[in-house]
Design an enzyme around this catalytic site. Structure first.
Site, PDB file in Angstrom:
ATOM      1  N   LEU A 142      11.270 -20.823  -4.478  1.00  0.00           N
ATOM      2  CA  LEU A 142      10.194 -19.380  -3.743  1.00  0.00           C
ATOM      3  C   LEU A 142       8.862 -19.742  -4.188  1.00  0.00           C
ATOM      4  O   LEU A 142       8.844 -20.257  -6.022  1.00  0.00           O
ATOM      5  CB  LEU A 142      10.872 -18.454  -3.624  1.00  0.00           C
ATOM      6  CG  LEU A 142      10.259 -16.993  -3.439  1.00  0.00           C
ATOM      7  CD1 LEU A 142       9.037 -16.622  -2.039  1.00  0.00           C
ATOM      8  CD2 LEU A 142      10.237 -15.985  -4.006  1.00  0.00           C
TER       9      LEU A 142
ATOM     10  N   ARG B 271       0.107   7.642  -2.905  1.00  0.00           N
ATOM     11  CA  ARG B 271       1.209   8.715  -1.915  1.00  0.00           C
ATOM     12  C   ARG B 271       2.182   8.762  -1.578  1.00  0.00           C
ATOM     13  O   ARG B 271       3.225  10.458  -2.194  1.00  0.00           O
ATOM     14  CB  ARG B 271      -0.090   8.512  -0.461  1.00  0.00           C
ATOM     15  CG  ARG B 271      -0.554   8.221   0.387  1.00  0.00           C
ATOM     16  CD  ARG B 271      -1.043   8.260   1.875  1.00  0.00           C
ATOM     17  NE  ARG B 271      -1.572   6.635   0.811  1.00  0.00           N
ATOM     18  CZ  ARG B 271      -1.395   6.092   1.720  1.00  0.00           C
ATOM     19  NH1 ARG B 271      -1.326   5.824   3.171  1.00  0.00           N
ATOM     20  NH2 ARG B 271      -1.460   4.299   2.029  1.00  0.00           N
TER      21      ARG B 271
ATOM     22  N   SER C   6      -6.947  -6.013  -5.512  1.00  0.00           N
ATOM     23  CA  SER C   6      -8.264  -6.977  -5.056  1.00  0.00           C
ATOM     24  C   SER C   6      -9.675  -6.651  -6.688  1.00  0.00           C
ATOM     25  O   SER C   6      -9.629  -5.581  -7.176  1.00  0.00           O
ATOM     26  CB  SER C   6      -8.650  -5.971  -3.564  1.00  0.00           C
ATOM     27  OG  SER C   6      -9.404  -4.811  -4.000  1.00  0.00           O
ATOM     28  N   SER C   7     -10.650  -7.756  -5.337  1.00  0.00           N
ATOM     29  CA  SER C   7     -11.427  -7.673  -6.209  1.00  0.00           C
ATOM     30  C   SER C   7     -12.641  -6.210  -6.283  1.00  0.00           C
ATOM     31  O   SER C   7     -13.204  -5.643  -6.620  1.00  0.00           O
ATOM     32  CB  SER C   7     -12.969  -8.855  -5.922  1.00  0.00           C
ATOM     33  OG  SER C   7     -12.568  -8.667  -4.690  1.00  0.00           O
ATOM     34  N   GLU C   8     -12.074  -5.226  -5.352  1.00  0.00           N
ATOM     35  CA  GLU C   8     -13.120  -3.940  -4.854  1.00  0.00           C
ATOM     36  C   GLU C   8     -11.992  -2.989  -6.177  1.00  0.00           C
ATOM     37  O   GLU C   8     -11.893  -1.833  -6.332  1.00  0.00           O
ATOM     38  CB  GLU C   8     -12.221  -3.491  -3.887  1.00  0.00           C
ATOM     39  CG  GLU C   8     -13.929  -4.316  -2.950  1.00  0.00           C
ATOM     40  CD  GLU C   8     -13.501  -6.057  -2.280  1.00  0.00           C
ATOM     41  OE1 GLU C   8     -12.439  -5.711  -2.010  1.00  0.00           O
ATOM     42  OE2 GLU C   8     -13.764  -6.916  -2.536  1.00  0.00           O
TER      43      GLU C   8
ATOM     44  N   GLU D 258       1.371 -12.992  12.222  1.00  0.00           N
ATOM     45  CA  GLU D 258       1.649 -12.027  13.297  1.00  0.00           C
ATOM     46  C   GLU D 258       1.687 -10.981  11.993  1.00  0.00           C
ATOM     47  O   GLU D 258       1.928 -11.090  10.869  1.00  0.00           O
ATOM     48  CB  GLU D 258       3.121 -12.212  13.563  1.00  0.00           C
ATOM     49  CG  GLU D 258       2.990 -13.407  14.127  1.00  0.00           C
ATOM     50  CD  GLU D 258       2.295 -12.906  16.081  1.00  0.00           C
ATOM     51  OE1 GLU D 258       2.800 -12.152  16.217  1.00  0.00           O
ATOM     52  OE2 GLU D 258       2.268 -14.157  16.188  1.00  0.00           O
TER      53      GLU D 258
ATOM     54  N   HIS E 244       2.663   3.231  -8.960  1.00  0.00           N
ATOM     55  CA  HIS E 244       2.777   2.018  -9.358  1.00  0.00           C
ATOM     56  C   HIS E 244       4.160   0.851 -10.550  1.00  0.00           C
ATOM     57  O   HIS E 244       4.102  -0.036  -9.638  1.00  0.00           O
ATOM     58  CB  HIS E 244       1.543   1.762 -10.004  1.00  0.00           C
ATOM     59  CG  HIS E 244      -0.052   2.052  -9.311  1.00  0.00           C
ATOM     60  ND1 HIS E 244      -0.030   1.646  -7.808  1.00  0.00           N
ATOM     61  CD2 HIS E 244      -1.080   3.263 -10.192  1.00  0.00           C
ATOM     62  CE1 HIS E 244      -1.086   2.106  -7.732  1.00  0.00           C
ATOM     63  NE2 HIS E 244      -2.112   3.056  -8.441  1.00  0.00           N
TER      64      HIS E 244
ATOM     65  N   TRP F  96     -11.299  -2.795  -8.844  1.00  0.00           N
ATOM     66  CA  TRP F  96     -12.668  -1.957 -10.596  1.00  0.00           C
ATOM     67  C   TRP F  96     -12.574  -1.371 -10.051  1.00  0.00           C
ATOM     68  O   TRP F  96     -12.905  -0.506 -10.853  1.00  0.00           O
ATOM     69  CB  TRP F  96     -13.149  -3.441 -10.537  1.00  0.00           C
ATOM     70  CG  TRP F  96     -12.584  -4.588 -10.560  1.00  0.00           C
ATOM     71  CD1 TRP F  96     -12.871  -5.839  -9.733  1.00  0.00           C
ATOM     72  CD2 TRP F  96     -11.362  -4.766 -12.103  1.00  0.00           C
ATOM     73  NE1 TRP F  96     -12.267  -6.541 -10.485  1.00  0.00           N
ATOM     74  CE2 TRP F  96     -11.164  -6.189 -12.396  1.00  0.00           C
ATOM     75  CE3 TRP F  96     -11.230  -4.309 -12.785  1.00  0.00           C
ATOM     76  CZ2 TRP F  96     -10.595  -7.598 -12.917  1.00  0.00           C
ATOM     77  CZ3 TRP F  96     -10.796  -4.957 -14.284  1.00  0.00           C
ATOM     78  CH2 TRP F  96      -9.485  -6.212 -13.925  1.00  0.00           C
TER      79      TRP F  96
ATOM     80  N   ASP G   1       0.536  -1.115   0.140  1.00  0.00           N
ATOM     81  CA  ASP G   1       0.035   0.406   0.233  1.00  0.00           C
ATOM     82  C   ASP G   1       0.492   1.561   0.302  1.00  0.00           C
ATOM     83  O   ASP G   1       2.365   1.559   0.901  1.00  0.00           O
ATOM     84  CB  ASP G   1      -0.846  -0.344   0.990  1.00  0.00           C
ATOM     85  CG  ASP G   1      -2.231   0.579   1.039  1.00  0.00           C
ATOM     86  OD1 ASP G   1      -2.518   1.238  -0.643  1.00  0.00           O
ATOM     87  OD2 ASP G   1      -2.616   1.139   1.834  1.00  0.00           O
ATOM     88  N   GLY G   2       0.147   2.173  -0.589  1.00  0.00           N
ATOM     89  CA  GLY G   2       1.116   3.320  -0.237  1.00  0.00           C
ATOM     90  C   GLY G   2       2.038   4.307  -1.733  1.00  0.00           C
ATOM     91  O   GLY G   2       2.413   5.424  -1.881  1.00  0.00           O
TER      92      GLY G   2
ATOM     93  N   LEU H 100      -7.060  -5.520   7.277  1.00  0.00           N
ATOM     94  CA  LEU H 100      -6.098  -6.794   6.563  1.00  0.00           C
ATOM     95  C   LEU H 100      -7.112  -6.507   4.570  1.00  0.00           C
ATOM     96  O   LEU H 100      -7.300  -7.171   3.944  1.00  0.00           O
ATOM     97  CB  LEU H 100      -7.179  -7.433   6.785  1.00  0.00           C
ATOM     98  CG  LEU H 100      -7.239  -7.950   7.998  1.00  0.00           C
ATOM     99  CD1 LEU H 100      -6.752  -9.784   8.486  1.00  0.00           C
ATOM    100  CD2 LEU H 100      -5.448  -8.727   8.149  1.00  0.00           C
TER     101      LEU H 100
HETATM  102  C1  FPP Z   1      -2.029   0.024  -2.981  1.00  0.00           C
HETATM  103  O1  FPP Z   1      -1.353   1.685  -3.221  1.00  0.00           O
HETATM  104  C2  FPP Z   1      -1.836  -0.500  -4.795  1.00  0.00           C
HETATM  105  C3  FPP Z   1      -2.177  -0.953  -5.277  1.00  0.00           C
HETATM  106  C4  FPP Z   1      -3.546  -1.172  -5.041  1.00  0.00           C
HETATM  107  C5  FPP Z   1      -1.773  -2.347  -6.321  1.00  0.00           C
HETATM  108  C6  FPP Z   1      -0.588  -2.604  -6.248  1.00  0.00           C
HETATM  109  C7  FPP Z   1       0.453  -2.889  -7.033  1.00  0.00           C
HETATM  110  C8  FPP Z   1       1.526  -2.430  -7.626  1.00  0.00           C
HETATM  111  C9  FPP Z   1       2.724  -2.375  -6.328  1.00  0.00           C
HETATM  112  C10 FPP Z   1       2.342  -2.676  -9.185  1.00  0.00           C
HETATM  113  C11 FPP Z   1       1.601  -4.033  -9.939  1.00  0.00           C
HETATM  114  C12 FPP Z   1       1.968  -5.140  -9.068  1.00  0.00           C
HETATM  115  C13 FPP Z   1       2.711  -6.216  -9.649  1.00  0.00           C
HETATM  116  C14 FPP Z   1       2.979  -7.889  -9.178  1.00  0.00           C
HETATM  117  C15 FPP Z   1       3.659  -6.159 -11.260  1.00  0.00           C
HETATM  118  P1  FPP Z   1      -2.668   2.416  -3.720  1.00  0.00           P
HETATM  119  O2  FPP Z   1      -2.756   2.724  -5.251  1.00  0.00           O
HETATM  120  O3  FPP Z   1      -3.991   2.605  -3.244  1.00  0.00           O
HETATM  121  O4  FPP Z   1      -1.687   3.838  -2.891  1.00  0.00           O
HETATM  122  P2  FPP Z   1      -2.696   5.586  -2.033  1.00  0.00           P
HETATM  123  O5  FPP Z   1      -3.397   4.563  -1.002  1.00  0.00           O
HETATM  124  O6  FPP Z   1      -1.308   5.814  -1.249  1.00  0.00           O
HETATM  125  O7  FPP Z   1      -3.223   6.038  -2.841  1.00  0.00           O
END
Ligand code: FPP
Length: 244
Positions: free
Chosen positions: A133, A26, A67-69, A209, A39, A71, A22-23, A197
């Site tokens: 892995l 930001r 996530s499914s959300e 954990e 991204h 979209w 996440d993040g 979560l």
């Molecule tokens: C959450 O950050 C991140 C996502 C919804 C996407 C995660 C995707 C990647 C790390 C890149 C692509 C993945 C692969 C496997 C190639 P956010 O956009 O919700 O950030 P914010 O909360 O700061 O707005």
């Protein structure tokens, strides 16, 4: 600079680490950049995380990519995320295969573009014998939906007389989840300071954990992962037992 050791004084690393990445948004906003730039850097952090887990000796890594959300996000952002996934699956699979990574995608295939489904299937087939892995990427994934689908499938087996109601146990249930055959996560990390979560691995995380770090995903480094594992080692995992 603090020297971070990844030997953990002979304590074994967690077997399975799951990460809510996440993040990204930001991270981009703080630099005056469009969200897609966050991204993209997030995808680079994925490479770092895979390499770090391999070198530390972690056997399973599950990443929440879409996530499914998700979209519900603007179509351009959904396209950007799918584009990054496409790129990862098509351009990096050779390297992943060479370095012994077994790739699996969890989540609903329905709803994904046909070419992405094909890339996922090819990548899974190509890397399925690798044992260094196991990398699970959660795409179009939602934990509640996964549990509902498992219930439907078990109910169907009962209705068809293949399974008795009393025969439904933990093992039956987990074998109907997308993660069948993979041990539950020992450690679940969420970056960016959020403490939720968000529908990720709800069944599987029963005894994980949970570690929440403020670092934004694009900045999540090997050193940070090692610090989180140190925190994991300091926890007293009791699985419902009383303390010593
Ligand atoms: C959450 O950050 C991140 C996502 C919804 C996407 C995660 C995707 C990647 C790390 C890149 C692509 C993945 C692969 C496997 C190639 P956010 O956009 O919700 O950030 P914010 O909360 O700061 O707005």
């Amino acid at each position: 600079m603090e020297v971070v050791s990844d030997t953990f004084e002979d304590l074994p690393p967690p077997v399975h680490v799951a990460i809510i990445m996440d993040g990204n948004g930001r991270w981009a906003k703080a630099r005056g950049l469009p969200r897609v730039a966050g991204h993209k850097r997030g995808a680079e952090a994925v490479r770092t995380a895979v390499e770090s887990c391999k070198s530390i000796g972690i056997k399973y890594l599950t990443l929440y990519a879409f996530s499914s959300e998700n979209w519900k996000r603007p179509a351009t952002e959904v396209d950007d995320l799918m584009g990054l996934l496409r790129h990862y699956l098509s351009r990096e699979i050779k390297q992943l295969d060479k370095s012994g990574v077994c790739l699996r995608c969890i989540g609903e295939r329905e709803g994904l573009a046909k070419d992405i489904i094909r890339l996922i299937e090819d990548a899974e087939e190509k890397t399925r014998h690798n044992t260094e892995l196991t990398l699970q990427i959660a795409v179009n994934y939602g934990g509640q939906n996964e549990i509902l689908n498992a219930c439907r499938s078990i109910a169907r087996e009962v209705a068809d007389g293949k399974l008795s109601v009393d025969g439904i146990d933990d093992d039956t249930f987990t074998s109907h989840l997308h993660t069948a055959g993979v041990p539950d996560p020992d450690l679940l990390i969420r970056t960016s300071g959020e403490k939720r979560l968000s529908n990720f691995l709800l069944w599987q995380s029963a005894y994980a954990e949970l570690v929440f770090v403020d670092t934004l995903w694009p900045d999540f480094s090997k050193d940070e992962l090692i610090r989180v594992i140190d925190e994991f080692h300091s926890r007293d995992r009791r699985y419902g037992n009383s303390s010593g």
